[in-house]
Write a protein that holds these residues in place. Structure first.
Motif, PDB file in Angstrom:
ATOM      1  N   LEU A  73     -55.140 -11.780  21.753  1.00 55.46           N
ATOM      2  CA  LEU A  73     -54.808 -10.547  22.455  1.00 55.46           C
ATOM      3  C   LEU A  73     -55.066 -10.683  23.954  1.00 55.46           C
ATOM      4  CD1 LEU A  73     -53.805  -7.686  21.901  1.00 55.46           C
ATOM      5  CD2 LEU A  73     -56.193  -6.982  21.668  1.00 55.46           C
ATOM      6  N   VAL A  74     -56.183 -11.288  24.322  1.00 56.45           N
ATOM      7  CA  VAL A  74     -56.498 -11.514  25.734  1.00 56.45           C
ATOM      8  C   VAL A  74     -55.474 -12.466  26.350  1.00 56.45           C
ATOM      9  CG1 VAL A  74     -58.188 -12.548  27.321  1.00 56.45           C
ATOM     10  CG2 VAL A  74     -58.950 -10.996  25.519  1.00 56.45           C
ATOM     11  N   SER A  75     -55.132 -13.519  25.661  1.00 62.58           N
ATOM     12  CA  SER A  75     -54.144 -14.473  26.170  1.00 62.58           C
ATOM     13  C   SER A  75     -52.784 -13.815  26.354  1.00 62.58           C
ATOM     14  CB  SER A  75     -54.008 -15.661  25.210  1.00 62.58           C
ATOM     15  OG  SER A  75     -55.223 -16.351  25.105  1.00 62.58           O
ATOM     16  N   LEU A  76     -52.380 -13.000  25.413  1.00 59.61           N
ATOM     17  CA  LEU A  76     -51.106 -12.305  25.506  1.00 59.61           C
ATOM     18  C   LEU A  76     -51.100 -11.331  26.683  1.00 59.61           C
ATOM     19  CD1 LEU A  76     -48.311 -11.745  24.327  1.00 59.61           C
ATOM     20  CD2 LEU A  76     -49.382  -9.999  22.869  1.00 59.61           C
ATOM     21  N   SER A  77     -52.202 -10.612  26.860  1.00 62.49           N
ATOM     22  CA  SER A  77     -52.263  -9.667  27.979  1.00 62.49           C
ATOM     23  C   SER A  77     -52.240 -10.406  29.314  1.00 62.49           C
ATOM     24  CB  SER A  77     -53.498  -8.773  27.876  1.00 62.49           C
ATOM     25  OG  SER A  77     -54.683  -9.537  27.985  1.00 62.49           O
ATOM     26  N   LEU A  78     -52.885 -11.546  29.421  1.00 60.31           N
ATOM     27  CA  LEU A  78     -52.837 -12.350  30.648  1.00 60.31           C
ATOM     28  C   LEU A  78     -51.419 -12.861  30.903  1.00 60.31           C
ATOM     29  CD1 LEU A  78     -56.141 -14.427  30.441  1.00 60.31           C
ATOM     30  CD2 LEU A  78     -55.566 -12.657  32.104  1.00 60.31           C
ATOM     31  N   LEU A  79     -50.758 -13.302  29.870  1.00 62.32           N
ATOM     32  CA  LEU A  79     -49.391 -13.790  30.006  1.00 62.32           C
ATOM     33  C   LEU A  79     -48.457 -12.679  30.465  1.00 62.32           C
ATOM     34  CD1 LEU A  79     -47.325 -16.084  29.594  1.00 62.32           C
ATOM     35  CD2 LEU A  79     -47.082 -15.272  27.237  1.00 62.32           C
ATOM     36  N   VAL A  80     -48.580 -11.512  29.865  1.00 64.95           N
ATOM     37  CA  VAL A  80     -47.738 -10.376  30.249  1.00 64.95           C
ATOM     38  C   VAL A  80     -48.042  -9.965  31.689  1.00 64.95           C
ATOM     39  CG1 VAL A  80     -47.296  -7.920  29.804  1.00 64.95           C
ATOM     40  CG2 VAL A  80     -47.371  -9.545  27.910  1.00 64.95           C
ATOM     41  N   GLY A  81     -49.310  -9.922  32.052  1.00 61.95           N
ATOM     42  CA  GLY A  81     -49.701  -9.560  33.415  1.00 61.95           C
ATOM     43  C   GLY A  81     -49.173 -10.537  34.451  1.00 61.95           C
ATOM     44  N   MET A  82     -49.279 -11.809  34.173  1.00 61.85           N
ATOM     45  CA  MET A  82     -48.791 -12.821  35.117  1.00 61.85           C
ATOM     46  C   MET A  82     -47.269 -12.770  35.210  1.00 61.85           C
ATOM     47  SD  MET A  82     -51.537 -15.941  34.392  1.00 61.85           S
ATOM     48  CE  MET A  82     -50.262 -17.027  34.010  1.00 61.85           C
ATOM     49  N   THR A  83     -46.591 -12.566  34.100  1.00 61.07           N
ATOM     50  CA  THR A  83     -45.133 -12.463  34.117  1.00 61.07           C
ATOM     51  C   THR A  83     -44.687 -11.244  34.907  1.00 61.07           C
ATOM     52  OG1 THR A  83     -45.034 -13.528  31.952  1.00 61.07           O
ATOM     53  CG2 THR A  83     -43.068 -12.346  32.671  1.00 61.07           C
ATOM     54  N   TYR A  84     -45.358 -10.125  34.711  1.00 67.46           N
ATOM     55  CA  TYR A  84     -45.042  -8.911  35.454  1.00 67.46           C
ATOM     56  C   TYR A  84     -45.259  -9.120  36.953  1.00 67.46           C
ATOM     57  CZ  TYR A  84     -45.237  -4.091  37.049  1.00 67.46           C
ATOM     58  OH  TYR A  84     -45.023  -2.923  37.731  1.00 67.46           O
ATOM     59  N   GLY A  85     -46.363  -9.731  37.318  1.00 72.07           N
ATOM     60  CA  GLY A  85     -46.639 -10.022  38.722  1.00 72.07           C
ATOM     61  C   GLY A  85     -45.595 -10.931  39.340  1.00 72.07           C
ATOM     62  N   TYR A  86     -45.201 -11.943  38.601  1.00 70.55           N
ATOM     63  CA  TYR A  86     -44.164 -12.861  39.085  1.00 70.55           C
ATOM     64  C   TYR A  86     -42.841 -12.134  39.293  1.00 70.55           C
ATOM     65  CZ  TYR A  86     -40.605 -16.464  39.031  1.00 70.55           C
ATOM     66  OH  TYR A  86     -39.511 -17.239  39.345  1.00 70.55           O
ATOM     67  N   LEU A  87     -42.460 -11.303  38.329  1.00 71.87           N
ATOM     68  CA  LEU A  87     -41.197 -10.572  38.441  1.00 71.87           C
ATOM     69  C   LEU A  87     -41.206  -9.601  39.616  1.00 71.87           C
ATOM     70  CD1 LEU A  87     -40.353  -9.832  34.700  1.00 71.87           C
ATOM     71  CD2 LEU A  87     -39.204 -11.429  36.239  1.00 71.87           C
ATOM     72  N   MET A  88     -42.311  -8.892  39.812  1.00 69.02           N
ATOM     73  CA  MET A  88     -42.396  -7.941  40.927  1.00 69.02           C
ATOM     74  C   MET A  88     -42.325  -8.673  42.268  1.00 69.02           C
ATOM     75  SD  MET A  88     -42.386  -4.924  39.779  1.00 69.02           S
ATOM     76  CE  MET A  88     -41.347  -5.429  38.436  1.00 69.02           C
ATOM     77  N   THR A  89     -42.996  -9.804  42.373  1.00 70.24           N
ATOM     78  CA  THR A  89     -42.952 -10.594  43.605  1.00 70.24           C
ATOM     79  C   THR A  89     -41.551 -11.129  43.844  1.00 70.24           C
ATOM     80  OG1 THR A  89     -45.254 -11.234  43.273  1.00 70.24           O
ATOM     81  CG2 THR A  89     -43.987 -12.541  44.819  1.00 70.24           C
ATOM     82  N   SER A  90     -40.915 -11.601  42.791  1.00 71.08           N
ATOM     83  CA  SER A  90     -39.559 -12.133  42.905  1.00 71.08           C
ATOM     84  C   SER A  90     -38.578 -11.048  43.340  1.00 71.08           C
ATOM     85  CB  SER A  90     -39.131 -12.726  41.564  1.00 71.08           C
ATOM     86  OG  SER A  90     -37.822 -13.195  41.623  1.00 71.08           O
ATOM     87  N   ILE A  91     -38.689  -9.871  42.766  1.00 76.00           N
ATOM     88  CA  ILE A  91     -37.805  -8.766  43.137  1.00 76.00           C
ATOM     89  C   ILE A  91     -38.027  -8.362  44.582  1.00 76.00           C
ATOM     90  CG2 ILE A  91     -37.361  -6.306  42.723  1.00 76.00           C
ATOM     91  CD1 ILE A  91     -37.835  -6.919  39.724  1.00 76.00           C
ATOM     92  N   GLN A  92     -39.280  -8.310  45.003  1.00 77.34           N
ATOM     93  CA  GLN A  92     -39.587  -7.946  46.388  1.00 77.34           C
ATOM     94  C   GLN A  92     -39.010  -8.978  47.362  1.00 77.34           C
ATOM     95  OE1 GLN A  92     -43.751  -7.769  47.247  1.00 77.34           O
ATOM     96  NE2 GLN A  92     -43.458  -6.906  49.284  1.00 77.34           N
ATOM     97  N   LEU A  93     -39.142 -10.243  47.043  1.00 71.16           N
ATOM     98  CA  LEU A  93     -38.597 -11.288  47.910  1.00 71.16           C
ATOM     99  C   LEU A  93     -37.071 -11.235  47.956  1.00 71.16           C
ATOM    100  CD1 LEU A  93     -40.909 -14.313  47.039  1.00 71.16           C
ATOM    101  CD2 LEU A  93     -40.839 -12.998  49.161  1.00 71.16           C
ATOM    102  N   GLN A  94     -36.439 -10.928  46.840  1.00 68.85           N
ATOM    103  CA  GLN A  94     -34.982 -10.802  46.827  1.00 68.85           C
ATOM    104  C   GLN A  94     -34.520  -9.633  47.691  1.00 68.85           C
ATOM    105  OE1 GLN A  94     -33.912 -10.540  42.697  1.00 68.85           O
ATOM    106  NE2 GLN A  94     -34.021 -12.754  42.381  1.00 68.85           N
ATOM    107  N   LYS A  95     -35.252  -8.514  47.647  1.00 77.01           N
ATOM    108  CA  LYS A  95     -34.912  -7.363  48.489  1.00 77.01           C
ATOM    109  C   LYS A  95     -35.069  -7.713  49.965  1.00 77.01           C
ATOM    110  CE  LYS A  95     -36.048  -3.719  45.189  1.00 77.01           C
ATOM    111  NZ  LYS A  95     -36.972  -2.605  44.885  1.00 77.01           N
ATOM    112  N   GLN A  96     -36.154  -8.413  50.313  1.00 75.62           N
ATOM    113  CA  GLN A  96     -36.370  -8.811  51.704  1.00 75.62           C
ATOM    114  C   GLN A  96     -35.273  -9.762  52.171  1.00 75.62           C
ATOM    115  OE1 GLN A  96     -40.295 -10.461  51.923  1.00 75.62           O
ATOM    116  NE2 GLN A  96     -41.302  -8.467  51.938  1.00 75.62           N
ATOM    117  N   THR A  97     -34.913 -10.700  51.328  1.00 75.15           N
ATOM    118  CA  THR A  97     -33.869 -11.655  51.679  1.00 75.15           C
ATOM    119  C   THR A  97     -32.538 -10.947  51.886  1.00 75.15           C
ATOM    120  OG1 THR A  97     -34.974 -13.396  50.412  1.00 75.15           O
ATOM    121  CG2 THR A  97     -32.647 -13.726  50.913  1.00 75.15           C
TER     122      THR A  97
END
Length: 64
Positions: A13-37
């Motif tokens: 459960l902890v591993s899954l929550s870390l994976l989901v959290g890191m994936t969410y963070g990556y997606l939000m950063t990627s979307i923000q960079l795409q908007k800036q670009t």
């Protein structure tokens, strides 16, 4: 052995929550960079259009 099954579930459960959290963070950063670009490309395109207009006016000042 009974303690082991609960521990494995908790660890999974902890591993899954870390994976989901890191994936969410990556997606939000990627979307923000795409908007800036996109914003920067639109800004560059506006500068280019402005340059073309000014350049045309300098080459052919009598047309305006």
């Amino acid at each position: 052995m009974r303690k082991g099954k609960g521990y494995i579930f908790f660890e999974s459960l902890v591993s899954l929550s870390l994976l989901v959290g890191m994936t969410y963070g990556y997606l939000m950063t990627s979307i923000q960079l795409q908007k800036q670009t996109k914003h920067q490309l639109e800004k560059i395109e506006a500068y280019r259009d402005h340059y073309i207009i000014i350049h045309h006016q300098r080459l052919y000042p009598d047309e305006n």
